[in-house]
Design an enzyme around this catalytic site. Structure first.
Site, PDB file in Angstrom:
ATOM      1  N   GLU A 163       0.853  -1.196   0.000  1.00  0.00           N
ATOM      2  CA  GLU A 163       0.000   0.000   0.000  1.00  0.00           C
ATOM      3  C   GLU A 163       0.889   1.247   0.000  1.00  0.00           C
ATOM      4  O   GLU A 163       1.760   1.388   0.831  1.00  0.00           O
ATOM      5  CB  GLU A 163      -0.909  -0.019   1.236  1.00  0.00           C
ATOM      6  CG  GLU A 163      -1.896   1.113   1.284  1.00  0.00           C
ATOM      7  CD  GLU A 163      -2.600   1.301  -0.049  1.00  0.00           C
ATOM      8  OE1 GLU A 163      -3.335   0.399  -0.467  1.00  0.00           O
ATOM      9  OE2 GLU A 163      -2.396   2.348  -0.698  1.00  0.00           O
ATOM     10  N   LYS A 222       8.121  -1.567  -2.053  1.00  0.00           N
ATOM     11  CA  LYS A 222       7.585  -0.694  -1.000  1.00  0.00           C
ATOM     12  C   LYS A 222       8.721  -0.070  -0.182  1.00  0.00           C
ATOM     13  O   LYS A 222       8.765   1.148   0.026  1.00  0.00           O
ATOM     14  CB  LYS A 222       6.650  -1.515  -0.103  1.00  0.00           C
ATOM     15  CG  LYS A 222       6.166  -0.824   1.131  1.00  0.00           C
ATOM     16  CD  LYS A 222       5.190   0.283   0.844  1.00  0.00           C
ATOM     17  CE  LYS A 222       4.961   1.097   2.081  1.00  0.00           C
ATOM     18  NZ  LYS A 222       3.709   1.698   2.232  1.00  0.00           N
ATOM     19  N   CYS A 278       5.994   5.400   8.311  1.00  0.00           N
ATOM     20  CA  CYS A 278       6.639   4.605   7.261  1.00  0.00           C
ATOM     21  C   CYS A 278       8.111   4.917   7.018  1.00  0.00           C
ATOM     22  O   CYS A 278       8.937   4.009   7.034  1.00  0.00           O
ATOM     23  CB  CYS A 278       5.873   4.781   5.954  1.00  0.00           C
ATOM     24  SG  CYS A 278       4.272   3.981   6.035  1.00  0.00           S
TER      25      CYS A 278
END
Ligand code: UDX
Length: 518
Positions: A163, A222, A278
């Site tokens: 995501e 990612k 993140c």
């Protein structure tokens, strides 16, 4: 045909993702599950557990479907797993705080617990989609666990579908993704599973944005994307230090570089450094991955990106100290903004936290205002000692927080903190000094106060109520130096020297050395 999807984990990814899936696919029933009953209760109320622009609107639209409402939030994890065709793992993978890889590696305990549950309760074939950020190779671990604990001979296809949403624009990012990455096994069943997931996304995403690849590549994409973005910000921040030293302007440098289409102008805003859930953990995870593969120079390369971010924050704190004559003991400093960026209530790794702690350690009294972060959260995050707590206060308006301050620091780029642009609108400033050393001013712009036009805070009144000399430290480069200086304060930004800086640079640039700070 996919009929039911479950998202396990009702956090920053699972909640918005489940909502957008339900919104875009009315014929698919979507359940978001979590073992945290309070969080589920909050999702089922009007008081959502997080602030995301547009989220409550689309939840309301889905709920208006009444009998056809295809979105539910529940603690019944097992039931949801049994009923679903696709299970999306949206579980947090925090940085490990113990044992091997402590402080660097990602902790997969919660993911593994959920995977075990899936394996134990599944009574049919399932597609398991890894949405959480994981170290490479996790799809194989998930596959192995599922097959080991399953009591039947079901086919579990594990896909990596990282995501890429950003907090504060989660709904928009989910509705208009820049790309959808699906990593699958190069087997017929792996590719069929990838196609089933792609068909779900194609309902609202152009097919050319859906890219399939092998699982390792998808997982690494990612970590790589976040590391590259963090590296860009660290790079521009490193250049901001040079700009301050030589009198160049980081905004001009960023503009000059960003207009080269090969570089592009995004993520080049210099400031206090990056925070959030993140960037810090993904850069650390990449370093750990490289280190564990024996690629030490690769690990060292990414470690500098992390160090540069920490350095930027402490450099800014030192700059505050040196500008304020090397002493903030007993002075009042107001921090505007506590979220790690605008449009979110998330404070994870927020640069404001380190700043507040550092200024408290130096003896300052700290006032904090953030439009979205709760008072309790700020107290928890600052984690002040008993003595420091007496010097820490949280306010519900910027005006109250700044009253009587010696300095105001903008630490989050909230729109409401921005100053009006004075480039095309000349201001007239009349400054009168009051008996208490504070100033009263009359700032006019064709008779209108800009605050009312922009909905932002009233800087004229804030500066008016500050002690002299009044310092404004712009940790996000969102303020107009010229305008603030016209109000009679000393403006200090990042990566450029203001008028006041230039006048005092020679003397105060020496202050850190004089006070033994560097
Ligand atoms: C990031 C990635 O952008 C997203 O794709 C990924 O899925 C999750 O991590 P997020 O952490 O929500 O998203 O925030 P982002 O907007 O990327 O900002 C991260 C930090 O960098 C913030 O603290 C922000 O203030 C800072 N930042 C951002 C800068 O300092 N300068 C910039 O130019 C942009």
């Amino acid at each position: 045909m996919v009929q039911k999807i479950t998202c396990i984990g009702a956090g920053f990814v699972g909640g918005p993702l489940g909502t957008v899936l339900a919104f875009c696919c009315p014929e698919i029933s979507v359940t978001v599950v979590d073992k945290n009953a309070a969080r589920i209760e909050s999702w089922n109320s009007d008081d959502l557990p997080m602030y995301e622009p547009g989220l409550s609107d689309i939840i309301a639209q889905v709920r208006q479907r009444k009998d056809a409402c295809n979105l539910s939030f529940s603690c019944e994890i097992r039931k949801a797993i049994v009923e679903s065709d696709i299970i999306m793992l949206c579980i947090d993978t925090p940085t490990k705080n113990h044992g091997a890889g402590s402080g660097m590696a990602l902790d997969l305990a919660h993911i593994q617990e959920a995977v075990r549950t899936i394996g134990e309760v599944a009574t049919a074939d399932k597609i398991i989609v890894e949405k959480s950020t994981v170290p490479g190779g996790t799809t194989s671990i998930i596959q192995d666990l599922l097959e080991a604990v399953s009591t039947g001979t079901y086919n579990f296809e594990v896909l990596s579908n990282p995501e890429f949403l950003s907090e504060g624009s989660a709904v928009n990012d989910l509705l208009h993704p820049s790309r959808v990455i699906i990593g699958c096994q190069r087997t017929t069943s792996g590719q069929l599973a990838a196609e089933k997931l792609a068909a779900v996304y194609r309902r609202w995403t152009p097919h050319e944005l859906i890219i399939t690849m092998n699982q390792w590549s998808a997982e690494l994409s990612k970590l790589a994307s976040n590391a590259l973005l963090a590296q860009r910000i660290s790079s521009i921040n490193s250049l901001s230090a040079i700009c301050e030293a030589v009198g160049a302007d980081i905004n001009s440098v960023a503009e000059a570089c960003g207009t080269d289409p090969r570089i592009g102008n995004k993520m080049l805003q210099s400031g206090l450094g990056w925070g959030g859930s993140c960037f810090p953990k993904d850069v650390a995870a990449l370093i750990y991955l490289a280190r564990s593969l024996g690629l030490n120079s690769v690990a060292d390369y990414w470690a500098v990106v992390l160090e540069m971010n920490e350095d930027q924050q402490s450099r800014f704190a030192k700059r505050i100290l040196s500008c304020m004559h090397g002493c903030i003991n007993g002075k009042l400093i107001t921090i505007l903004g506590f979220a790690f960026k605008q449009n979110t209530s998330d404070t994870k790794n927020s640069p404001s936290k380190n700043l507040a702690r550092e200024l408290l350690r130096e003896g300052a009294t700290i006032h904090i205002y953030d439009p979205m972060v709760s008072e309790a959260q700020i107290y928890r995050d600052v984690n002040a000692s008993d003595e420091q707590s007496r010097r820490l206060r949280i306010f519900s308006t910027a005006g109250e927080a700044c009253a009587g301050a010696d300095a105001v620091v903008v630490a989050t780029e909230w729109d409401q903190f921005k100053t009006p642009d004075i480039c095309q609108a000349p201001y007239e400033t009349n400054v009168a000094v009051g008996t208490n050393g504070m100033h009263t001013k009359d700032i006019q712009n064709n008779g209108a106060h800009h605050e009312h036009e922009t909905g932002g805070i009233d800087w004229a009144s804030i500066v008016d109520n500050m002690y002299r000399p009044a310092f404004i430290f712009d940790g996000r480069n969102i303020l107009n130096a010229q305008y603030l200086e016209s109000l009679g304060c000393r403006y200090v930004g990042i990566g450029h020297l203001s008028k006041w800086d230039r006048q005092h640079h020679g003397i105060f640039a020496m202050a850190p050395k004089l006070y033994g700070m560097i």
